[in-house]
Design a protein around this motif. Structure first.
Motif, PDB file in Angstrom:
ATOM      1  N   UNK A 130       0.805  -1.220   0.000  1.00 24.72           N
ATOM      2  CA  UNK A 130       0.000   0.000   0.000  1.00 24.72           C
ATOM      3  C   UNK A 130       0.836   1.267   0.000  1.00 24.72           C
ATOM      4  N   UNK A 131       2.126   1.155   0.346  1.00 26.53           N
ATOM      5  CA  UNK A 131       3.015   2.329   0.284  1.00 26.53           C
ATOM      6  C   UNK A 131       3.183   2.749  -1.173  1.00 26.53           C
ATOM      7  N   UNK A 132       3.542   3.992  -1.362  1.00 27.93           N
ATOM      8  CA  UNK A 132       3.806   4.491  -2.709  1.00 27.93           C
ATOM      9  C   UNK A 132       5.176   4.013  -3.171  1.00 27.93           C
ATOM     10  N   UNK A 133       5.261   3.649  -4.444  1.00 24.70           N
ATOM     11  CA  UNK A 133       6.523   3.219  -5.036  1.00 24.70           C
ATOM     12  C   UNK A 133       7.469   4.413  -5.106  1.00 24.70           C
ATOM     13  N   UNK A 134       8.707   4.229  -4.625  1.00 24.98           N
ATOM     14  CA  UNK A 134       9.738   5.276  -4.676  1.00 24.98           C
ATOM     15  C   UNK A 134      10.937   4.707  -5.422  1.00 24.98           C
ATOM     16  N   UNK A 135      11.186   5.173  -6.659  1.00 25.39           N
ATOM     17  CA  UNK A 135      12.290   4.599  -7.439  1.00 25.39           C
ATOM     18  C   UNK A 135      13.664   4.845  -6.831  1.00 25.39           C
ATOM     19  N   UNK A 136      13.755   5.721  -5.844  1.00 23.86           N
ATOM     20  CA  UNK A 136      15.030   5.966  -5.182  1.00 23.86           C
ATOM     21  C   UNK A 136      15.432   4.821  -4.260  1.00 23.86           C
ATOM     22  N   UNK A 137      14.442   4.091  -3.729  1.00 25.11           N
ATOM     23  CA  UNK A 137      14.744   3.007  -2.779  1.00 25.11           C
ATOM     24  C   UNK A 137      14.060   1.691  -3.129  1.00 25.11           C
ATOM     25  N   UNK A 138      13.208   1.677  -4.167  1.00 25.84           N
ATOM     26  CA  UNK A 138      12.504   0.458  -4.560  1.00 25.84           C
ATOM     27  C   UNK A 138      12.871   0.086  -5.992  1.00 25.84           C
ATOM     28  N   UNK A 159      11.774  -8.717  -1.563  1.00 25.74           N
ATOM     29  CA  UNK A 159      12.914  -8.632  -0.642  1.00 25.74           C
ATOM     30  C   UNK A 159      13.011  -7.212  -0.112  1.00 25.74           C
ATOM     31  N   UNK A 160      13.508  -7.120   1.097  1.00 22.95           N
ATOM     32  CA  UNK A 160      13.736  -5.809   1.694  1.00 22.95           C
ATOM     33  C   UNK A 160      14.973  -5.177   1.061  1.00 22.95           C
ATOM     34  N   UNK A 161      15.014  -3.870   1.082  1.00 25.54           N
ATOM     35  CA  UNK A 161      16.197  -3.159   0.632  1.00 25.54           C
ATOM     36  C   UNK A 161      17.020  -2.752   1.841  1.00 25.54           C
ATOM     37  N   UNK A 162      18.183  -2.198   1.581  1.00 26.94           N
ATOM     38  CA  UNK A 162      19.055  -1.774   2.671  1.00 26.94           C
ATOM     39  C   UNK A 162      19.783  -0.491   2.307  1.00 26.94           C
ATOM     40  N   UNK A 163      19.948   0.356   3.297  1.00 27.56           N
ATOM     41  CA  UNK A 163      20.715   1.591   3.174  1.00 27.56           C
ATOM     42  C   UNK A 163      21.976   1.444   4.019  1.00 27.56           C
ATOM     43  N   UNK A 164      23.067   1.953   3.500  1.00 28.14           N
ATOM     44  CA  UNK A 164      24.308   2.051   4.273  1.00 28.14           C
ATOM     45  C   UNK A 164      24.498   3.528   4.523  1.00 28.14           C
ATOM     46  N   UNK A 165      24.222   3.950   5.730  1.00 29.32           N
ATOM     47  CA  UNK A 165      24.145   5.363   6.098  1.00 29.32           C
ATOM     48  C   UNK A 165      23.126   6.013   5.171  1.00 29.32           C
ATOM     49  N   UNK A 166      23.498   6.969   4.336  1.00 30.19           N
ATOM     50  CA  UNK A 166      22.502   7.586   3.456  1.00 30.19           C
ATOM     51  C   UNK A 166      22.574   7.065   2.021  1.00 30.19           C
ATOM     52  N   UNK A 167      23.390   6.053   1.773  1.00 26.36           N
ATOM     53  CA  UNK A 167      23.509   5.464   0.435  1.00 26.36           C
ATOM     54  C   UNK A 167      22.687   4.188   0.338  1.00 26.36           C
ATOM     55  N   UNK A 168      22.101   3.995  -0.824  1.00 22.40           N
ATOM     56  CA  UNK A 168      21.338   2.774  -1.071  1.00 22.40           C
ATOM     57  C   UNK A 168      22.305   1.624  -1.333  1.00 22.40           C
ATOM     58  N   UNK A 169      22.206   0.609  -0.510  1.00 20.99           N
ATOM     59  CA  UNK A 169      23.051  -0.586  -0.667  1.00 20.99           C
ATOM     60  C   UNK A 169      22.372  -1.572  -1.617  1.00 20.99           C
ATOM     61  N   UNK A 171      18.195  -1.944  -3.403  1.00 21.48           N
ATOM     62  CA  UNK A 171      16.794  -1.495  -3.384  1.00 21.48           C
ATOM     63  C   UNK A 171      15.868  -2.625  -2.940  1.00 21.48           C
ATOM     64  N   UNK A 172      14.754  -2.250  -2.353  1.00 24.21           N
ATOM     65  CA  UNK A 172      13.732  -3.237  -2.012  1.00 24.21           C
ATOM     66  C   UNK A 172      13.070  -3.675  -3.315  1.00 24.21           C
ATOM     67  N   UNK A 173      12.890  -4.972  -3.479  1.00 24.97           N
ATOM     68  CA  UNK A 173      12.267  -5.494  -4.692  1.00 24.97           C
ATOM     69  C   UNK A 173      10.778  -5.658  -4.425  1.00 24.97           C
ATOM     70  N   UNK A 174       9.990  -4.952  -5.231  1.00 26.86           N
ATOM     71  CA  UNK A 174       8.536  -4.901  -4.991  1.00 26.86           C
ATOM     72  C   UNK A 174       7.759  -5.094  -6.278  1.00 26.86           C
ATOM     73  N   UNK A 175       6.506  -5.481  -6.100  1.00 22.21           N
ATOM     74  CA  UNK A 175       5.540  -5.489  -7.187  1.00 22.21           C
ATOM     75  C   UNK A 175       4.717  -4.228  -7.067  1.00 22.21           C
ATOM     76  N   UNK A 176       4.374  -3.634  -8.195  1.00 23.78           N
ATOM     77  CA  UNK A 176       3.694  -2.333  -8.196  1.00 23.78           C
ATOM     78  C   UNK A 176       2.388  -2.451  -8.969  1.00 23.78           C
ATOM     79  N   UNK A 177       1.380  -1.757  -8.462  1.00 26.56           N
ATOM     80  CA  UNK A 177       0.077  -1.740  -9.127  1.00 26.56           C
ATOM     81  C   UNK A 177       0.141  -0.815 -10.332  1.00 26.56           C
ATOM     82  N   UNK A 178      -0.398  -1.324 -11.431  1.00 25.31           N
ATOM     83  CA  UNK A 178      -0.572  -0.446 -12.593  1.00 25.31           C
ATOM     84  C   UNK A 178      -1.990   0.088 -12.529  1.00 25.31           C
TER      85      UNK A 178
END
Length: 182
Positions: A130-138, A159-169, A171-178
């Protein structure tokens, strides 16, 4: 005028001429020395600025190496995290008592792994359905029209994503509604 006076005057004029030439030569030398001094001062100031820039760059590189130096190791440990998560998800509550100890051990290992990663600045990016897709972290793995959702809503988390401090290590892998079909 007497011959002697004329010789003295000529001698004085020659001496004055020589002094004028020497003064001109000295003035030229002084000007050349000033130009050289100015050039050397300019080169010195540039060298100081370069040294300061190198010091700052070295300090920044040191900080980044300290913060992000373990990113390869952390990235290599993420599949271990994923496998532990899948093991816990596949173990249901209906497991026999003998398997319960094994499940507890996996849970403790998972908690310890999360604590160690967190200690080194690795934090999970755990989107919810239900969260909004964010291409910066997803990372969108698929798109599907799902009734009751808006386009761009997360409909599944693989799968969950991970950040290392403020850098994306990762991205979370998600399915998105069209856009849902009506």
């Amino acid at each position: 005028m007497s011959e002697m006076k004329k010789d003295e005057i000529a001698e004085d004029q020659a001496q004055i001429g020589d002094e004028a030439i020497e003064a001109e030569i000295l003035a030229d030398e002084i000007e050349a020395l000033r130009a050289e001094r100015d050039e050397l001062r300019d080169r010195f100031m540039r060298a100081l600025a370069d040294a300061e820039n190198i010091r700052k760059r070295g300090e920044r590189d040191r900080r980044e190496a300290e913060q992000y130096g373990g990113s390869r190791l952390a990235r290599d440990l993420l599949p271990v995290y994923d496998n532990l998560r899948r093991a816990l998800e596949s173990a249901g509550a209906d497991q026999p008592e003998s398997a319960r100890a094994l499940i507890e051990g996996v849970e403790l290992t998972m908690k310890e792994l999360i604590a160690v990663l967190g200690k080194h600045g690795v934090q999970p990016v755990a989107p919810q359905i239900g969260d909004a897709f964010d291409p910066q972290v997803h990372q969108a793995m698929f798109e599907a029209p799902v009734p009751g959702t808006k386009a761009g809503d997360i409909i599944q988390v693989m799968t969950e994503g991970f950040m290392l401090h403020e850098r994306l290590l990762r991205p979370a892998q998600v399915g998105v509604s069209s856009t849902p079909k009506s």
